[in-house]
Write an enzyme that holds these catalytic residues in place. Structure first.
Site, PDB file in Angstrom:
ATOM      1  N   HIS A  99      37.330  -8.896 -44.126  1.00  0.00           N
ATOM      2  CA  HIS A  99      36.476  -7.986 -44.150  1.00  0.00           C
ATOM      3  C   HIS A  99      35.573  -8.539 -44.958  1.00  0.00           C
ATOM      4  O   HIS A  99      35.228  -9.361 -46.004  1.00  0.00           O
ATOM      5  CB  HIS A  99      36.853  -6.684 -46.156  1.00  0.00           C
ATOM      6  CG  HIS A  99      38.738  -6.329 -46.110  1.00  0.00           C
ATOM      7  ND1 HIS A  99      39.744  -7.457 -46.098  1.00  0.00           N
ATOM      8  CD2 HIS A  99      38.412  -4.857 -45.280  1.00  0.00           C
ATOM      9  CE1 HIS A  99      40.692  -5.793 -45.680  1.00  0.00           C
ATOM     10  NE2 HIS A  99      40.360  -4.911 -45.295  1.00  0.00           N
ATOM     11  N   ASP A 102      35.323  -9.897 -48.532  1.00  0.00           N
ATOM     12  CA  ASP A 102      36.039 -10.400 -49.505  1.00  0.00           C
ATOM     13  C   ASP A 102      35.652 -11.438 -49.833  1.00  0.00           C
ATOM     14  O   ASP A 102      35.637 -12.553 -50.010  1.00  0.00           O
ATOM     15  CB  ASP A 102      37.337 -10.810 -48.312  1.00  0.00           C
ATOM     16  CG  ASP A 102      37.774  -9.987 -48.377  1.00  0.00           C
ATOM     17  OD1 ASP A 102      38.240  -9.018 -48.743  1.00  0.00           O
ATOM     18  OD2 ASP A 102      38.308  -9.586 -46.671  1.00  0.00           O
TER      19      ASP A 102
HETATM   20  C1  XUL Z   1      45.790  -2.016 -47.240  1.00  0.00           C
HETATM   21  C2  XUL Z   1      45.682  -3.033 -45.655  1.00  0.00           C
HETATM   22  C3  XUL Z   1      44.426  -3.619 -45.594  1.00  0.00           C
HETATM   23  C4  XUL Z   1      44.559  -3.884 -44.470  1.00  0.00           C
HETATM   24  C5  XUL Z   1      42.658  -4.138 -43.844  1.00  0.00           C
HETATM   25  O1  XUL Z   1      47.477  -0.947 -47.407  1.00  0.00           O
HETATM   26  O2  XUL Z   1      47.064  -3.036 -45.371  1.00  0.00           O
HETATM   27  O3  XUL Z   1      44.933  -4.746 -46.274  1.00  0.00           O
HETATM   28  O4  XUL Z   1      45.247  -4.736 -43.671  1.00  0.00           O
HETATM   29  O5  XUL Z   1      42.055  -3.283 -43.907  1.00  0.00           O
END
Ligand code: XUL
Ligand code: CO
Length: 433
Positions: A99, A102
């Site tokens: 993300h 991150d």
């Molecule tokens: C949350 C989740 C996230 C997604 C990406 O439960 O699984 O980490 O995979 O945003």
């Protein structure tokens, strides 16, 4: 070179008998399974957020990890990237996922966020020139910052919608630039806490418009990867709109996006929705929207989204059976959206968590492939429906009630129940896992 993983060797396949904890026992990237290298089947990815950004907190206690890259400067973000790529190399990981939040420090405004992200993307790109690790998917964190507390695309405040759309554009640009193979949207806070303050009609229309813009932008920039939605039923909102595969498919149909968007299906989310992982995978495959998987389990005792590494070979085998039956991954792969337990403080814990998970998946894949190659399950399934292959029966599906009634009378149709043979099939399954 940082010294974070000092003394930890690069892992290699040594076979099931080895005593070396820093080795693969079952994950042998070059081993051919059903005509394809294991590495190319499984397409493992490391989740940047859990491995490098998560601090070890839970609802009752704060940070337990003390990583040298924690902090909010660009220098520390680069140190984090250095350590991340060292870990990818130690594990021989073919992919990673991230993300925006991150990988870059939070800026004072949108422009600073974008500058920070772009600088890190350039830093990643330089590293990727000498690394084998590629980007499985990128995504935007539209849930941690307080501005997203009432949702991103579905927020009652249009300014949050605007911020979110602009942020997704920057994350799609970043993913595209790094050669990402997919772009994921998990609707972190797209849901509600109470219907008393929620306009479901508006929120669905906002979400539909938002996803349509994502698809349009993908085509505009020539991004060839898949757009994937990740369903989850609860957490963080009391009710999440993207509840499960069936719900998301209905949403995609409603907005005419069912041929544009696929699913990233997470094991733990499937269980939270009251399904099995294999149910979600099988349904997505049958709808033509199986994209990628997040292979992390919950603790069945606490029953919440604990994001643990997989440790159960029969469970994982069921999942890969569905993936293989559907023809295997194309742009998707196996992302470990898994975090260490908060007491697992050491650098080696990060390595061993992933290594064990990769071995579990390799065993699951091999079991699934062996059963598929044996063919017994698929033969039994075909035999169960064989009556429908006869033209006179197939024709009923485009017939009408009155004609069928006439047929039942004329042919004296009088069904005789037959066994579903579940125990026989369970016994067959258990021979392989
Ligand atoms: C949350 C989740 C996230 C997604 C990406 O439960 O699984 O980490 O995979 O945003
Ligand atoms: Co996930």
């Amino acid at each position: 070179m940082t010294d974070f993983f000092a003394g930890i060797p690069k892992l290699a396949y040594e076979g099931p008998e080895t005593d070396n904890p820093f080795a693969y026992r079952h994950y042998n990237p070059d081993e051919v399974v059903m005509g394809k290298r294991m590495e190319d089947h499984l397409r493992f990815a490391i989740a940047y957020w859990h491995s490098f950004a998560w601090e070890g907190g839970d609802p009752f206690g704060g940070q337990t990890f003390d990583r040298p890259w924690f902090g909010s400067t660009m220098d520390l973000a680069k140190l984090k990237a250095d350590v991340a790529f060292e870990m990818f190399d130690i594990l021989g990981a073919p992919f990673f996922c991230f993300h925006d939040a991150d990988v870059r420090p939070e800026g004072a405004d949108f422009a600073e966020n974008t500058r920070n992200l772009e600088e890190i993307v350039d830093y990643f790109a330089a590293k990727m020139e000498s690394s084998k690790t590629r980007l499985l998917w990128g995504t935007a964190n539209l849930f941690t910052n307080r501005r997203f507390m009432s949702g991103a695309a579905t927020n009652p405040d249009p300014d949050v919608f605007a911020w979110s759309a602009a942020t997704v554009k920057t994350c799609m640009d970043a993913t595209h630039k790094l050669g990402g193979e997919n772009y994921v949207l998990w609707g972190g806070r797209e849901g509600y806490e109470t219907l008393l303050n929620t306009d479901l009609t508006r929120e669905a229309e906002q979400a539909g418009a938002f996803l349509s813009m994502v698809v349009d932008y993908k085509h505009k920039i020539g991004f060839k990867g898949a757009i994937l939605v990740e369903p989850k039923p609860q957490e963080p909102s009391k009710h999440q709109y993207d509840y499960d595969v069936a719900t998301v498919y209905g949403f995609l149909k409603r907005f005419g996006l069912e041929n544009e968007v696929k699913m990233n299906i997470e094991q733990g989310h499937a269980i939270l929705a009251g399904h099995s992982f294999e149910h979600e995978l099988s349904l997505a495959a049958s709808l033509g929207i199986l994209g990628s998987i997040d292979m992390n389990r919950n603790d069945y005792q606490s029953g919440w989204d604990t994001d643990q590494f997989p440790d159960n070979v029969p469970e994982v085998a069921r999942a890969y059976y569905e993936v293989l039956k559907a023809g295997g991954f194309t742009s998707g792969g196996t992302n470990f959206d898994a975090k260490l337990r908060r007491q697992s403080l050491d650098a080696e814990d990060l390595i061993l968590g992933h290594a064990g998970a990769m071995d579990v998946c390799a065993r699951g894949l091999k079991a699934a492939a062996a059963l598929l190659e044996h063919g017994g399950l698929e033969e039994a399934r075909s035999a169960r429906y064989a009556g429908w292959d006869k033209p006179e029966n197939k024709a009923m599906l485009s017939s009408d009630l009155a004609s069928i009634e006439a047929r039942v009378k004329a042919e004296g149709i009088n069904p005789e129940p037959v066994s579903g043979r579940q125990e026989r099939l369970e016994n067959l399954w258990n021979r392989f896992v």
